[in-house]
Design a protein around this motif. Structure first.
Motif: not given
Length: 161
Positions: A93, A95, A107, A109, A111
């Motif tokens: 991950l 972020s 934001r 993110t 993964q």
């Protein structure tokens, strides 16, 4: 693709305010290994795979670490934006919080997860603030390409090696 959208009118001291938030996730299956995808993702100096970013002020090879702040220039405007690395779980991950304009909280993110059929890479975008509808209107055509181009770039890097 997952889309979560909310728009609220709020009355505060004789004023009517509106809150906008958007949460969207794009997910792609890749033939590249988790390590290849992760190396592309955390190299802050190389954003050639990102259709939204032109370049950064980070030296090539600089890896993402929590608390790191760097500047990036988008392909849409020549104005630099600041990017804050919030969280890094190695191999899983990343972020980031984009600090561009007051009135927008952005934001992103990423993964990466390995499965039996390949490696899934996903990008979640969260927008909040009163200017968010305008920003979403501008970046929507590019946002859907981010994960796909990351996967293609990692696959081509793996084939060359």
């Amino acid at each position: 693709m997952i889309l979560n959208f909310s728009f609220k009118f709020i009355a505060r001291k004789e004023k009517i305010c509106c809150q906008f938030s958007l949460y969207k996730t794009y997910r792609v299956l890749s033939n590249a290994s988790v390590d290849a995808l992760w190396e592309k993702l955390i190299n802050l100096g190389d954003v050639s795979w990102n259709p939204l970013l032109d370049h950064t002020n980070a030296p090539r090879g600089l890896r993402a670490k929590p608390g790191l702040i760097y500047q990036a220039v988008t392909r849409l405007t020549p104005i630099p934006i600041r990017v804050f690395v919030e969280k890094v779980d190695p191999g899983e991950l990343l972020s980031l919080r984009v600090l561009a304009i007051p009135g927008i909280e952005n934001r992103v993110t990423y993964q990466v997860e390995s499965t039996l059929i390949g490696t899934y890479v996903s990008c979640s975008i969260t927008l909040r603030g009163w200017l968010s509808p305008f920003l979403w209107w501008v970046i929507r055509p590019y946002a859907s390409r981010v994960v796909r181009e990351l996967a293609q770039s990692a696959e081509s890097t793996e084939q060359v090696s």
